[in-house]
Design a protein around this motif. Structure first.
Motif, PDB file in Angstrom:
ATOM      1  N   GLY A 151      16.238  56.048  23.228  1.00  2.22           N
ATOM      2  CA  GLY A 151      14.819  56.296  23.464  1.00  2.22           C
ATOM      3  C   GLY A 151      14.576  57.216  24.639  1.00  2.22           C
ATOM      4  N   THR A 152      13.354  57.697  24.743  1.00  6.17           N
ATOM      5  CA  THR A 152      13.005  58.622  25.829  1.00  6.17           C
ATOM      6  C   THR A 152      12.194  57.969  26.926  1.00  6.17           C
ATOM      7  N   THR A 153      11.538  56.856  26.617  1.00  4.73           N
ATOM      8  CA  THR A 153      10.752  56.136  27.613  1.00  4.73           C
ATOM      9  C   THR A 153      11.066  54.646  27.518  1.00  4.73           C
ATOM     10  N   PRO A 154      10.996  53.927  28.644  1.00  2.00           N
ATOM     11  CA  PRO A 154      11.270  52.483  28.604  1.00  2.00           C
ATOM     12  C   PRO A 154      10.411  51.776  27.565  1.00  2.00           C
ATOM     13  N   GLY A 155      11.051  50.932  26.773  1.00  2.00           N
ATOM     14  CA  GLY A 155      10.355  50.198  25.732  1.00  2.00           C
ATOM     15  C   GLY A 155      10.394  50.859  24.372  1.00  2.00           C
ATOM     16  N   SER A 156      10.833  52.120  24.324  1.00  2.00           N
ATOM     17  CA  SER A 156      10.865  52.821  23.030  1.00  2.00           C
ATOM     18  C   SER A 156      12.100  52.478  22.210  1.00  2.00           C
ATOM     19  N   ALA A 157      13.105  51.893  22.822  1.00  2.00           N
ATOM     20  CA  ALA A 157      14.324  51.473  22.122  1.00  2.00           C
ATOM     21  C   ALA A 157      15.072  50.501  23.015  1.00  2.00           C
ATOM     22  N   ARG A 158      15.928  49.680  22.398  1.00  2.00           N
ATOM     23  CA  ARG A 158      16.801  48.825  23.193  1.00  2.00           C
ATOM     24  C   ARG A 158      17.824  49.702  23.918  1.00  2.00           C
ATOM     25  N   PRO A 159      17.947  49.596  25.245  1.00  2.00           N
ATOM     26  CA  PRO A 159      18.997  50.352  25.933  1.00  2.00           C
ATOM     27  C   PRO A 159      20.369  49.834  25.524  1.00  2.00           C
ATOM     28  N   ARG A 160      21.357  50.746  25.467  1.00  2.00           N
ATOM     29  CA  ARG A 160      22.692  50.373  24.979  1.00  2.00           C
ATOM     30  C   ARG A 160      23.761  50.966  25.886  1.00  2.00           C
ATOM     31  N   SER A 161      24.649  50.121  26.357  1.00  2.00           N
ATOM     32  CA  SER A 161      25.825  50.622  27.072  1.00  2.00           C
ATOM     33  C   SER A 161      26.634  51.499  26.135  1.00  2.00           C
ATOM     34  N   ALA A 162      27.311  52.500  26.701  1.00  2.00           N
ATOM     35  CA  ALA A 162      28.058  53.438  25.863  1.00  2.00           C
ATOM     36  C   ALA A 162      29.113  54.150  26.689  1.00  2.00           C
ATOM     37  N   THR A 163      29.999  54.867  25.988  1.00  2.00           N
ATOM     38  CA  THR A 163      31.057  55.657  26.601  1.00  2.00           C
ATOM     39  C   THR A 163      30.687  57.136  26.545  1.00  2.00           C
ATOM     40  N   LEU A 164      31.009  57.863  27.602  1.00  2.00           N
ATOM     41  CA  LEU A 164      30.847  59.311  27.630  1.00  2.00           C
ATOM     42  C   LEU A 164      32.221  59.966  27.584  1.00  2.00           C
TER      43      LEU A 164
END
Length: 624
Positions: free
Chosen positions: A599-612
């Motif tokens: 998502g682009t703004t808080p609340g627009s999607a569940r935040p997800r941990s990830a690898t870069l």
């Protein structure tokens, strides 16, 4: 064809072990470090809700929480509303990616274009994990939560379009809080490890709270069980019956973080007081064999396990450095009794499968004047006897913290990740912070932990006597005392005038060129607040210990921790984890302050941990 000893150790990912066995140096030449070490454009402090890297670099996203692990026939898609089942989560990326390692699969293991990425999943955010959070707990939610922690083994490959996860892969595996495991070493089978479900005391379900890690010279992965205590619980009234040892480890009814105990009786402290003794260990995993059984290695001691960094003593024995991530806890090392046996990958793993079960555990004492000693934690020595509550060797290992008290280890400011320089053999450790240092009734500042109300932590290092990791004496100093030097009373001090500031160092990794990658973990509750405002979001920096220069390389999204770091053998790709983006409070409550990466703004999607996966745009060596 069997690998020779040097080739075997190099390809296992333990460059420091090679140095220990084949000779020490003082510093790597500039060519080995990559020619123009730290030649990238440093990034400024940032409070932006995004990943920022130098303009010479680019990053791509891999394996965010909920991505299928790649097990054939079991690849459920991520449900953005949190509606995946417990069975789905058992074969998907877990939450909150942490320590990790890249095991090369390409021929010779030198190019680093195909390999296994093995990573920890430290803990859960229950509000995000379930569709309706945990206003009401259920048995299914407990199972899903346990499945969201542990370890992932995924196969990755670099293509013309960048790095891609291989799905399906014969290597793909999820290890979690319900995976059957074996208990080995001196504490296995002893009364402290026996339960109603496992009267033999030699088997256990699961690993969780997996934070930092290590890699053995024979090519296995070591995952560390850190904050296991918060998952065991019971009614508050049962707390009056807890022992001093249980209180020291934090396994006290009423203080639990989650309500597992109501639905899975093994987490009920009153009914099964020995179950917590089976957690807090280093767990050895063979990443190349999905059918293998993980093993908890009790000879390495029980604690809030943070780091299991391996190197070799001069005589070829393996040495494992470990921290205990809590205020006023200790730094440890284990020295095996036997030497490492070389061979092909499969033969080496078989030949060394018991190497971590026999040896000597030590705790560190840092004396004034820059000297230190390793104090032996062996039953019947140094006061570790029945008179002091240690009936046998198992008691020393299960209650390693209490053993450290008896022998006089130095109480540290949250010792976390440990890294060994690939040329000098110097050992570096992050001390994250300790706001209670110097408080009434708490230990005062000392030589190794010199600041009261230590908000910003630092990095300490030592050199073993005789450049031998098995030595019992060492010289130590501070590499950095973190914080903002411009802030009155901060006490911040860095190794050179060309050092970017940081706070609360946590992750730590040496690449094979001798560059030190530093990652930070300031709490979401303090980021951007007074005393911390000048430090911005959490970040990753690159340091050259040969010059003392430290340059900021990456800043992360709002609320995230930067953790987990490994460089491919060709040094062209850097893998980094973004953990708990959006986390505003340590307890997981509160509204997420980020929707990264979806998502682009808080609340627009569940935040997800990830690898870069991070590379130079010109394909050059990372860190230059």
């Amino acid at each position: 064809m069997p690998l020779d000893r040097r080739h075997f150790l190099l390809q296992s990912g333990s460059a420091a072990a090679v140095v220990a066995l084949f000779g020490q140096g003082c510093a790597l030449p500039s060519a080995a470090r990559g020619g123009n070490a730290l030649g990238f454009t440093g990034v400024p402090v940032s409070l932006r809700d995004t990943v920022v890297v130098p303009p010479e670099y680019e990053w791509q996203l891999l394996y965010p929480w909920g991505t299928p692990t790649g097990i054939a026939g079991q690849m459920p898609a991520f449900a953005a509303d949190g509606s995946n089942s417990a069975a789905d989560q058992a074969v998907q990326a877990g939450m909150h990616h942490d320590g990790m390692h890249f095991f090369a699969l390409d021929e010779g293991g030198k190019r680093g274009e195909r390999g296994l990425l093995v990573m920890n999943h430290e803990y859960t955010d229950e509000q995000l994990l379930h569709t309706d959070g945990v206003k009401v707990w259920t048995a299914d939610k407990v199972r899903k939560s346990l499945h969201a922690m542990g370890v992932s083994v995924i196969e990755v490959r670099r293509t013309a379009g960048g790095w891609q996860q291989v799905q399906p892969s014969p290597f793909a595996r999820r290890i979690h809080g319900n995976t059957p495991m074996r208990i080995a070493g001196p504490a296995a089978g002893t009364p402290l490890m026996r339960t109603a479900a496992n009267p033999a005391g030699d088997q256990v379900f699961g690993t969780f709270a997996n934070c930092a890690m290590g890699v053995t010279p024979w090519g296995t992965y070591l995952t560390c069980e850190e904050n296991f205590h918060g998952y065991f619980g019971g009614p508050k009234e049962a707390a009056k019956d807890m022992t001093d040892a249980q209180r020291r480890y934090g396994t006290v009814p009423g203080s639990q973080w989650v309500e597992y105990w109501r639905f899975d009786e093994r987490f009920d402290l009153a009914r099964h007081p020995n179950e917590p003794h089976r957690f807090g260990w280093v767990v050895e995993i063979d990443p190349f064999d999905p059918a293998s059984t993980p093993v908890k290695r009790t000879a390495l001691g029980r604690k809030r396990q943070e780091s299991a960094t391996c190197t070799l003593a001069k005589d070829g024995r393996v040495v494992v450095y470990m921290g205990d991530d809590a205020r006023f806890e200790y730094i440890y090392k284990f020295v095996s009794r036997e030497k490492v046996r070389p061979g092909t990958y499969a033969a080496a793993r078989a030949a060394n499968r018991h190497l971590l079960d026999e040896g000597t555990l030590y705790v560190a004492r840092y004396d004034a004047g820059g000297r230190g000693r390793w104090l032996e934690l062996t039953h019947s020595r140094n006061g570790l006897d029945a008179a002091n509550g240690f009936a046998g060797p198992a008691e020393v290992l299960v209650h390693a913290r209490l053993a450290g008290d008896i022998v006089g280890g130095t109480k540290m400011d949250r010792p976390e990740w440990i890294a060994v320089h690939p040329a000098s053999g110097e050992v570096y450790v992050t001390l994250t912070n300790n706001s209670q240092r110097g408080d009434a009734g708490k230990p005062a500042p000392d030589a190794a932990n010199p600041r009261a109300n230590n908000l910003f932590g630092g990095i300490l290092r030592w050199r073993e006597d005789g450049a031998d990791a098995a030595s019992t004496g060492f010289a130590w100093d501070h590499f950095a005392l973190a914080g903002d030097p411009a802030q009155a009373g901060s006490g911040a001090r860095y190794p050179s005038a060309e050092a970017d500031m940081f706070g609360s160092p946590d992750g730590l990794h040496f690449d094979s060129g001798g560059l030190l990658w530093i990652q930070t973990d300031m709490s979401g509750q303090v980021i951007g607040k007074p005393a911390y405002a000048s430090l911005g979001n959490n970040q990753m920096l690159c340091a050259d210990p040969a010059t003392g220069r430290i340059k900021r390389f990456l800043t992360g999204p709002s609320g995230s921790e930067i953790t987990g770091c490994v460089v491919t053998p060709d040094r062209r790709t850097l893998f980094v984890n973004i953990q708990h983006p959006g986390e505003a409070r340590d307890d997981g409550n509160g509204t997420p302050v980020s929707a990264w990466p979806d998502g682009t703004t808080p609340g627009s999607a569940r935040p997800r941990s990830a690898t870069l996966a991070i590379r130079r745009r010109d394909g050059g060596i990372v860190g230059t």
